[in-house]
Motif scaffolding. Structure first.
Motif, mmCIF file in Angstrom:
data_model
loop_
_atom_site.group_PDB
_atom_site.id
_atom_site.type_symbol
_atom_site.label_atom_id
_atom_site.label_comp_id
_atom_site.label_asym_id
_atom_site.label_seq_id
_atom_site.Cartn_x
_atom_site.Cartn_y
_atom_site.Cartn_z
ATOM 1 N N ASN A 180 -53.321 21.845 -20.528
ATOM 2 C CA ASN A 180 -54.562 21.548 -21.268
ATOM 3 C C ASN A 180 -55.775 21.537 -20.344
ATOM 4 O OD1 ASN A 180 -56.300 18.708 -21.573
ATOM 5 N ND2 ASN A 180 -56.514 20.136 -23.263
ATOM 6 N N GLY A 190 -56.225 18.361 -18.248
ATOM 7 C CA GLY A 190 -57.191 18.716 -17.198
ATOM 8 C C GLY A 190 -56.491 19.474 -16.088
ATOM 9 N N CYS A 191 -55.771 20.545 -16.471
ATOM 10 C CA CYS A 191 -54.896 21.263 -15.517
ATOM 11 C C CYS A 191 -55.670 22.174 -14.586
ATOM 12 C CB CYS A 191 -53.882 22.086 -16.293
ATOM 13 S SG CYS A 191 -54.663 23.378 -17.306
ATOM 14 N N SER A 192 -56.881 22.598 -14.967
ATOM 15 C CA SER A 192 -57.653 23.585 -14.215
ATOM 16 C C SER A 192 -56.863 24.903 -14.137
ATOM 17 C CB SER A 192 -58.013 23.020 -12.847
ATOM 18 O OG SER A 192 -58.913 23.874 -12.190
ATOM 19 N N SER A 222 -54.109 14.665 -13.456
ATOM 20 C CA SER A 222 -54.434 14.403 -12.049
ATOM 21 C C SER A 222 -55.888 14.763 -11.775
ATOM 22 C CB SER A 222 -53.496 15.236 -11.164
ATOM 23 O OG SER A 222 -54.036 15.372 -9.874
ATOM 24 N N TRP A 244 -63.636 12.694 -14.985
ATOM 25 C CA TRP A 244 -64.685 13.525 -15.577
ATOM 26 C C TRP A 244 -65.073 12.899 -16.911
ATOM 27 C CZ3 TRP A 244 -65.223 19.299 -14.464
ATOM 28 C CH2 TRP A 244 -64.829 19.576 -13.156
ATOM 29 N N ASN A 276 -52.288 23.312 -8.231
ATOM 30 C CA ASN A 276 -51.845 21.906 -8.268
ATOM 31 C C ASN A 276 -51.026 21.588 -9.515
ATOM 32 O OD1 ASN A 276 -52.982 21.340 -5.858
ATOM 33 N ND2 ASN A 276 -54.735 20.210 -6.649
ATOM 34 N N HIS A 300 -60.574 14.069 -24.704
ATOM 35 C CA HIS A 300 -61.223 12.928 -25.368
ATOM 36 C C HIS A 300 -61.134 13.091 -26.879
ATOM 37 C CE1 HIS A 300 -63.464 12.584 -21.377
ATOM 38 N NE2 HIS A 300 -62.704 11.529 -21.478
HETATM 39 C C1 LIG Z 1 -60.806 18.353 -10.394
HETATM 40 S S1 LIG Z 1 -60.019 19.297 -11.644
HETATM 41 C C2 LIG Z 1 -58.346 18.736 -11.451
HETATM 42 C C3 LIG Z 1 -57.400 19.870 -11.613
HETATM 43 C C4 LIG Z 1 -55.931 19.540 -11.376
HETATM 44 N N1 LIG Z 1 -55.440 18.590 -12.382
HETATM 45 C C5 LIG Z 1 -55.696 19.016 -9.979
HETATM 46 O O1 LIG Z 1 -55.217 17.883 -9.833
HETATM 47 O O2 LIG Z 1 -55.986 19.731 -9.031
HETATM 48 C C6 LIG Z 1 -60.512 18.479 -13.165
HETATM 49 C C7 LIG Z 1 -60.214 19.314 -14.387
HETATM 50 O O3 LIG Z 1 -60.360 18.480 -15.530
HETATM 51 C C8 LIG Z 1 -60.911 19.262 -16.557
HETATM 52 N N2 LIG Z 1 -61.525 18.376 -17.560
HETATM 53 C C9 LIG Z 1 -62.609 17.594 -17.414
HETATM 54 N N3 LIG Z 1 -62.886 16.949 -18.562
HETATM 55 C C10 LIG Z 1 -61.941 17.362 -19.450
HETATM 56 C C11 LIG Z 1 -61.699 17.067 -20.825
HETATM 57 N N4 LIG Z 1 -62.489 16.214 -21.498
HETATM 58 N N5 LIG Z 1 -60.646 17.639 -21.439
HETATM 59 C C12 LIG Z 1 -59.834 18.495 -20.756
HETATM 60 N N6 LIG Z 1 -60.020 18.829 -19.458
HETATM 61 C C13 LIG Z 1 -61.064 18.270 -18.815
HETATM 62 C C14 LIG Z 1 -61.931 20.137 -15.836
HETATM 63 O O4 LIG Z 1 -62.300 21.241 -16.623
HETATM 64 C C15 LIG Z 1 -61.178 20.493 -14.564
HETATM 65 O O5 LIG Z 1 -60.474 21.681 -14.709
#
Ligand SMILES: C[S@@+](CC[C@H](N)C(=O)[O-])C[C@H]1O[C@@H](n2cnc3c(N)ncnc32)[C@H](O)[C@@H]1O
Length: 227
Positions: free
Chosen positions: A79, A36-38, A124, A129, A42, A109
């Motif tokens: 990822n 969940g790197c976005s 992080s 989510w 960060n 997941h």
């Molecule tokens: C709030 S951002 C956090 C980004 C970064 N890790 C940070 O700490 O700033 C949440 C990220 O999790 C990703 N995400 C949510 N569900 C996910 C999943 N099932 N698999 C991979 N990424 C996921 C979203 O697409 C989003 O980019």
């Protein structure tokens, strides 16, 4: 990320047995994944912090044991979901950087890495989510139908429905990572939460989401009225 740096460093110092990590003994490559790197920045700060902590720990270990220095290499897997903006992520990668970078699309997941290939799994503010909205919340016949709300933490039953979904999702996440991480590897999971005894509806972040939610619903109503 700044606020969590010391937690990451302490955790690596206390829990990562670098010298006995299985694959690093043969290839000298530490493999790190950020789930969940976005799009950054960060994720870059977190990865840098992890790498620096490993270097520090190694220096300390070498000093203690007088072992010959091993030249470590790092491979970092970024990822996120398939529709994440990986282009922005790649074009803003720090330069220079002391790791090899790769993007890995797919939901955390599910399995997204081969068996026993990761040394450190970091995530992080992403595990909160969920994989889906709990069924009962969107079922008009259900006693906990959320009546079209975007955000709702004021009802204990609704909270329980989300909490159950979170438990299911975390189980799936842990099962997948258990196979992907080598024995002796480490997970660094930062998940927003609230203190025991504090209701989510009483937290500032929840109040903000409540406000955003009601604004979005007003906007939808305005469009409907115009039609
Ligand atoms: C709030 S951002 C956090 C980004 C970064 N890790 C940070 O700490 O700033 C949440 C990220 O999790 C990703 N995400 C949510 N569900 C996910 C999943 N099932 N698999 C991979 N990424 C996921 C979203 O697409 C989003 O980019």
């Amino acid at each position: 990320m700044e606020a969590t740096k010391s937690m990451i460093i302490d955790s690596i110092f206390e829990n990562l047995d670098i010298k006995n990590l299985p694959s690093s003994c043969t290839s000298n490559t530490i493999k790190i994944a950020d789930f969940g790197c976005s799009v950054g920045p960060n994720t870059f700060l977190a990865i840098q912090c992890i790498i620096e902590a490993i270097h520090l720990k190694l220096e300390k270990t070498l000093h203690d044991d007088q072992n010959p220095k091993k030249a470590l290499e790092f491979q970092v897997f970024f990822n996120d979901q398939n529709d994440n903006d990986f282009n922005t992520l790649f074009t803003t990668l720090p330069t220079p950087k002391d790791y090899f970078a790769a993007g890995v699309p797919g939901s955390f997941h599910s399995r997204i890495f081969p068996t026993a290939t990761l040394h450190i799994a970091h995530s992080s503010c992403a595990l909160n989510w969920l994989s889906r909205v709990p069924k009962a919340v969107v079922d008009k016949k259900s006693p906990i139908w959320n009546k079209g709300r975007v955000h709702y933490t004021g009802n204990v039953k609704v909270l329980e429905a989300y909490s159950d979904q979170f438990k299911r999702d975390m189980e799936v996440f842990f099962k997948a990572r258990a196979q992907e991480i080598v024995g002796g590897g480490l997970m660094l999971l930062l998940v927003p939460g609230c203190e025991d005894g504090v209701l989510p509806c009483d937290t500032l972040v929840s109040m903000q989401f409540e406000l955003f939610g009601s604004c979005l619903m007003d906007m939808v109503k305005m469009v409907r009225t115009k039609k």
